[in-house]
Design an enzyme around this catalytic site. Structure first.
Site, PDB file in Angstrom:
ATOM      1  N   SER A 167       5.732   0.687  -3.602  1.00  0.00           N
ATOM      2  CA  SER A 167       5.452   0.839  -5.038  1.00  0.00           C
ATOM      3  C   SER A 167       6.281   1.643  -5.899  1.00  0.00           C
ATOM      4  CB  SER A 167       4.145   1.026  -5.370  1.00  0.00           C
ATOM      5  OG  SER A 167       3.767   2.208  -4.684  1.00  0.00           O
ATOM      6  N   HIS A 199       0.157  -2.218   2.373  1.00  0.00           N
ATOM      7  CA  HIS A 199       0.529  -0.947   1.127  1.00  0.00           C
ATOM      8  C   HIS A 199      -0.824  -0.678   0.649  1.00  0.00           C
ATOM      9  CE1 HIS A 199       2.407   1.779  -1.185  1.00  0.00           C
ATOM     10  NE2 HIS A 199       3.107   1.186  -1.985  1.00  0.00           N
ATOM     11  N   ARG A 254      -4.339  13.397   2.438  1.00  0.00           N
ATOM     12  CA  ARG A 254      -5.030  12.601   1.325  1.00  0.00           C
ATOM     13  C   ARG A 254      -6.318  12.348   2.004  1.00  0.00           C
ATOM     14  NH1 ARG A 254      -0.434   8.454  -0.546  1.00  0.00           N
ATOM     15  NH2 ARG A 254      -0.522   8.258   1.558  1.00  0.00           N
ATOM     16  N   HIS A 270       1.164   4.911   9.884  1.00  0.00           N
ATOM     17  CA  HIS A 270       2.196   5.157   8.546  1.00  0.00           C
ATOM     18  C   HIS A 270       3.531   5.180   8.949  1.00  0.00           C
ATOM     19  CE1 HIS A 270       3.452   7.057   4.740  1.00  0.00           C
ATOM     20  NE2 HIS A 270       2.285   6.769   4.478  1.00  0.00           N
ATOM     21  N   ASP A 283      -5.911   5.333   2.802  1.00  0.00           N
ATOM     22  CA  ASP A 283      -6.852   4.016   2.436  1.00  0.00           C
ATOM     23  C   ASP A 283      -8.020   3.909   3.452  1.00  0.00           C
ATOM     24  OD1 ASP A 283      -5.296   3.219   0.507  1.00  0.00           O
ATOM     25  OD2 ASP A 283      -3.882   2.385   1.863  1.00  0.00           O
TER      26      ASP A 283
HETATM   27  N1  NMX Z   1      -2.974  -1.374  13.529  1.00  0.00           N
HETATM   28  C1  NMX Z   1      -2.558  -2.383  14.654  1.00  0.00           C
HETATM   29  N2  NMX Z   1      -1.126  -2.289  14.704  1.00  0.00           N
HETATM   30  C2  NMX Z   1      -0.383  -1.343  13.911  1.00  0.00           C
HETATM   31  C3  NMX Z   1      -1.007  -0.398  12.989  1.00  0.00           C
HETATM   32  C4  NMX Z   1      -2.257  -0.468  13.015  1.00  0.00           C
HETATM   33  N3  NMX Z   1      -3.013   0.340  11.994  1.00  0.00           N
HETATM   34  N4  NMX Z   1       0.020   0.185  12.617  1.00  0.00           N
HETATM   35  C5  NMX Z   1       1.340  -0.122  13.087  1.00  0.00           C
HETATM   36  N5  NMX Z   1       0.921  -0.987  14.104  1.00  0.00           N
HETATM   37  C6  NMX Z   1       2.009  -1.798  14.782  1.00  0.00           C
HETATM   38  C7  NMX Z   1       2.976  -2.549  13.949  1.00  0.00           C
HETATM   39  O1  NMX Z   1       2.452  -3.621  13.425  1.00  0.00           O
HETATM   40  C8  NMX Z   1       4.133  -2.793  14.733  1.00  0.00           C
HETATM   41  O2  NMX Z   1       3.779  -3.892  15.484  1.00  0.00           O
HETATM   42  P1  NMX Z   1       4.982  -4.720  15.935  1.00  0.00           P
HETATM   43  O3  NMX Z   1       6.059  -3.998  16.602  1.00  0.00           O
HETATM   44  O4  NMX Z   1       4.151  -5.941  16.542  1.00  0.00           O
HETATM   45  O5  NMX Z   1       5.716  -5.236  14.702  1.00  0.00           O
HETATM   46  C9  NMX Z   1       3.980  -1.510  15.520  1.00  0.00           C
HETATM   47  O6  NMX Z   1       2.691  -0.905  15.598  1.00  0.00           O
HETATM   48  C10 NMX Z   1       5.043  -0.478  15.301  1.00  0.00           C
HETATM   49  O7  NMX Z   1       4.704   0.086  13.865  1.00  0.00           O
HETATM   50  P2  NMX Z   1       4.924   1.609  13.383  1.00  0.00           P
HETATM   51  O8  NMX Z   1       6.353   1.732  13.189  1.00  0.00           O
HETATM   52  O9  NMX Z   1       3.910   2.446  13.943  1.00  0.00           O
HETATM   53  O10 NMX Z   1       4.440   1.370  11.771  1.00  0.00           O
HETATM   54  P3  NMX Z   1       5.214   0.717  10.530  1.00  0.00           P
HETATM   55  O11 NMX Z   1       6.133   2.066   9.804  1.00  0.00           O
HETATM   56  O12 NMX Z   1       6.139  -0.519  10.768  1.00  0.00           O
HETATM   57  O13 NMX Z   1       4.081   0.346   9.458  1.00  0.00           O
HETATM   58  C11 NMX Z   1       2.253   0.697   8.232  1.00  0.00           C
HETATM   59  C12 NMX Z   1       3.363   1.244   8.849  1.00  0.00           C
HETATM   60  C13 NMX Z   1       1.311   1.452   7.342  1.00  0.00           C
HETATM   61  C14 NMX Z   1       2.449  -0.748   7.642  1.00  0.00           C
HETATM   62  C15 NMX Z   1       1.303   0.190   9.668  1.00  0.00           C
HETATM   63  O14 NMX Z   1       0.915   1.335  10.031  1.00  0.00           O
HETATM   64  C16 NMX Z   1       0.241  -0.611   9.342  1.00  0.00           C
HETATM   65  O15 NMX Z   1       0.363  -2.081   9.174  1.00  0.00           O
HETATM   66  N6  NMX Z   1      -1.063  -0.180   9.014  1.00  0.00           N
HETATM   67  C17 NMX Z   1      -2.357  -0.894   8.474  1.00  0.00           C
HETATM   68  C18 NMX Z   1      -2.066  -1.059   7.285  1.00  0.00           C
HETATM   69  C19 NMX Z   1      -2.184   0.142   6.243  1.00  0.00           C
HETATM   70  O16 NMX Z   1      -3.409   1.099   6.495  1.00  0.00           O
HETATM   71  N7  NMX Z   1      -1.502   0.353   5.293  1.00  0.00           N
HETATM   72  C20 NMX Z   1      -1.611   1.512   4.451  1.00  0.00           C
HETATM   73  C21 NMX Z   1      -0.573   2.356   4.555  1.00  0.00           C
HETATM   74  C22 NMX Z   1      -0.708   3.453   3.254  1.00  0.00           C
HETATM   75  N8  NMX Z   1      -0.410   2.862   1.976  1.00  0.00           N
HETATM   76  O17 NMX Z   1      -1.597   3.234   1.106  1.00  0.00           O
HETATM   77  O18 NMX Z   1       0.448   2.311   1.493  1.00  0.00           O
HETATM   78  C1  MLT Z   2       1.924   5.520  -0.237  1.00  0.00           C
HETATM   79  O1  MLT Z   2       1.171   6.549  -0.613  1.00  0.00           O
HETATM   80  O2  MLT Z   2       2.883   5.096  -0.909  1.00  0.00           O
HETATM   81  C2  MLT Z   2       1.785   4.919   1.423  1.00  0.00           C
HETATM   82  O3  MLT Z   2       1.036   6.179   1.955  1.00  0.00           O
HETATM   83  C3  MLT Z   2       2.859   4.363   1.827  1.00  0.00           C
HETATM   84  C4  MLT Z   2       3.965   5.208   2.070  1.00  0.00           C
HETATM   85  O4  MLT Z   2       4.076   6.357   1.679  1.00  0.00           O
HETATM   86  O5  MLT Z   2       4.864   4.619   2.680  1.00  0.00           O
END
Ligand code: NMX
Ligand code: MLT
Length: 443
Positions: free
Chosen positions: A240, A270, A326, A317, A372
């Site tokens: 964002s 996100h 948070r 994350h 979240d």
């Molecule tokens: N559950 C299952 N698998 C996960 C999760 C999770 N919570 N988090 C990461 N992974 C997987 C990810 O999909 C990836 O798989 P692949 O290699 O098959 O693509 C692998 O682990 C490596 O990912 P990371 O490098 O640890 O995480 P990345 O930086 O790519 O993504 C998020 C970060 C936040 C997108 C990821 O952790 C996620 O999808 N979390 C769940 C959704 C979530 O809670 N998002 C909110 C983030 C905060 N916000 O408010 O924005």
């Molecule tokens: C945010 O607050 O924007 C989320 O934690 C995602 C991020 O920092 O990448």
């Protein structure tokens, strides 16, 4: 007494030579390298954005203008009878890096009140949308619909100089931010309360009036203040913030830019993860069919989700490598205000189990909860049960950070963002050493 705008101008004038010197004398100093993994993998870890508003340390979490979350809450003037600061004081603090006095804060409260009225056409437009439209779509559209108010465009067309760009951006940002709680409450009551709107209370502050227009009694005003501040900023690289910055870098005004940023926030990886957490919990409870939740059945449900190829919402994350502060701030709020709430207990049980499951699963780099995982529980407890609205709350908060950043981007004259792309063949050639990275061409 200096106003916020005067204080901000002094800070801008003090800061500009630092940026100018870096660009003039040190532009070629390297601050990192880019690998093929980073180019394909979402630019993770690439240092290519500059902001002084907040900084995210992977292990400590966020600092706003150098202060941790508890330090921020402790430093800022509080609304009388409340545990949390005025959002308006936080706005001053993010914009200037200085903690405002009580009197300065009240000036900003008054200023926001005077800018709060939402144009009638916003309501007309929202009412014309299909009622089952997602609230984030409505929120983004409402922001975009107000683009005609942009002072930046008028001044730009009049030939404003570049070093004045920050000024109408500051005005637009304040005008827009002051309206967002009322816009959000309007969407909420339009969608879920038969369009029975509650007029703004001219005496109330940002958080207090939001609670009032939503129709929730105390202490929801404090919940709102806490929530907006916690969600405000997470340095510049999150979707964002980066989207807002990118769009604004073309000198699109803040209405265009924030609307775009909100669209990014609406993705399930996100901000939308906060609604997904509640959805996951409700589905889990439905499956239990009245049976008590235990560590064993929580573990099973987490594994079922992972085996189905889905993510555990609220965990993981891109930068953080420990529990999000948070999350902790909200957990402490729950421990104080709703310690026996069944949903809070369940979220705690997930916190006990999920990091182990994710570690055993072996994919995520960070098995700990993010902001979240905890936020929906608080909303649910205070009666806001329509979880597809939760990301709008995140969006109101996020606006504080990204609008501050956009104002400073303009003040420091940051350039239009335009990174260079390469082809897959080029990457293959560099990887096989057929060509050197330097041969890909400059800039
Ligand atoms: N559950 C299952 N698998 C996960 C999760 C999770 N919570 N988090 C990461 N992974 C997987 C990810 O999909 C990836 O798989 P692949 O290699 O098959 O693509 C692998 O682990 C490596 O990912 P990371 O490098 O640890 O995480 P990345 O930086 O790519 O993504 C998020 C970060 C936040 C997108 C990821 O952790 C996620 O999808 N979390 C769940 C959704 C979530 O809670 N998002 C909110 C983030 C905060 N916000 O408010 O924005
Ligand atoms: C945010 O607050 O924007 C989320 O934690 C995602 C991020 O920092 O990448």
């Amino acid at each position: 007494m200096a106003t916020l705008k005067e204080t901000l101008l002094a800070k801008i004038q003090e800061h500009r030579p630092r940026t100018q010197k870096l660009v003039k004398e040190h532009a070629n100093v390297k601050i990192g390298e880019v690998t093929i993994g980073q180019a394909i993998g979402g630019a993770r870890g690439v240092r290519m954005l500059v902001t002084d508003i907040s900084y995210l340390d992977p292990f400590e979490g966020i600092r706003f203008r150098g202060k941790t979350i508890p330090e921020t809450f402790a430093a800022l003037p509080k609304v009388p009878g409340s545990d949390y600061p005025y959002v308006e004081a936080f706005w001053w603090f993010l914009l200037t890096g200085e903690v405002p006095t009580e009197q300065q804060t009240l000036e900003v409260v008054k200023d926001f009140q005077s800018r709060r009225a939402v144009p009638a056409y916003v309501g007309d437009m929202l009412r014309a949308m299909a009622r089952d439209t997602h609230p984030m779509t409505m929120f983004s559209a409402a922001i975009l619909s107000m683009q005609r108010e942009a002072l930046f465009v008028k001044r730009y067309n009049e030939g404003m100089k570049k070093d004045e760009h920050w000024e109408p951006t500051y005005e637009d940002s304040t005008n827009l931010l002051a309206k967002l709680p009322s816009v959000a409450a309007m969407i909420y009551r339009l969608k879920y309360k038969d369009d029975k709107q509650i007029p703004a209370d001219p005496k109330l502050d940002f958080g207090g009036n939001f609670a009032h227009q939503m129709g929730f009694p105390k202490p929801y005003d404090d919940v709102a203040r806490m929530y907006f501040i916690l969600h405000s900023d997470h340095e510049s690289g999150n979707v964002s913030a980066h989207t807002t910055h990118l769009v604004a870098s073309a000198l699109s005004d803040v209405y265009y830019a924030l609307s775009a940023g909100i669209n990014g926030l609406a993705g399930p990886l996100h901000g939308l993860a906060n609604q997904e957490v509640l959805r996951w919990i409700m589905k889990f409870q439905e499956k239990l069919g009245g049976k008590e939740s235990t560590e064993e059945n929580v573990k099973q449900a987490l594994w079922d989700t992972l085996k189905a190829g889905q993510v555990i919402p609220g965990y993981g994350h891109a930068v953080l490598r420990k529990t999000d502060p948070r999350y902790i701030a909200q957990m402490e709020f729950c421990q104080k205000n709703l310690p026996n709430d069944p949903l809070f207990k369940l979220v705690n049980m997930i916190y006990k189990v999920a990091p182990g499951v994710l570690t055993e699963h072996g994919k995520t780099k960070n098995p700990w909860p993010n902001v979240d995982a905890q936020s929906g529980v608080i909303q649910w407890y205070y009666g806001l049960k329509e979880w597809d609205f939760y990301t709008v709350l995140f969006g109101v908060g996020r606006a504080i950070g990204v609008l501050t950043n956009t104002t400073w981007d303009r003040a420091l004259g940051y350039a239009i963002e335009r990174p260079k792309s390469v082809t897959t063949k080029m990457l293959e050639d560099v990887a096989s050493q057929a060509i050197k990275a330097d041969d890909l061409g400059a800039d």
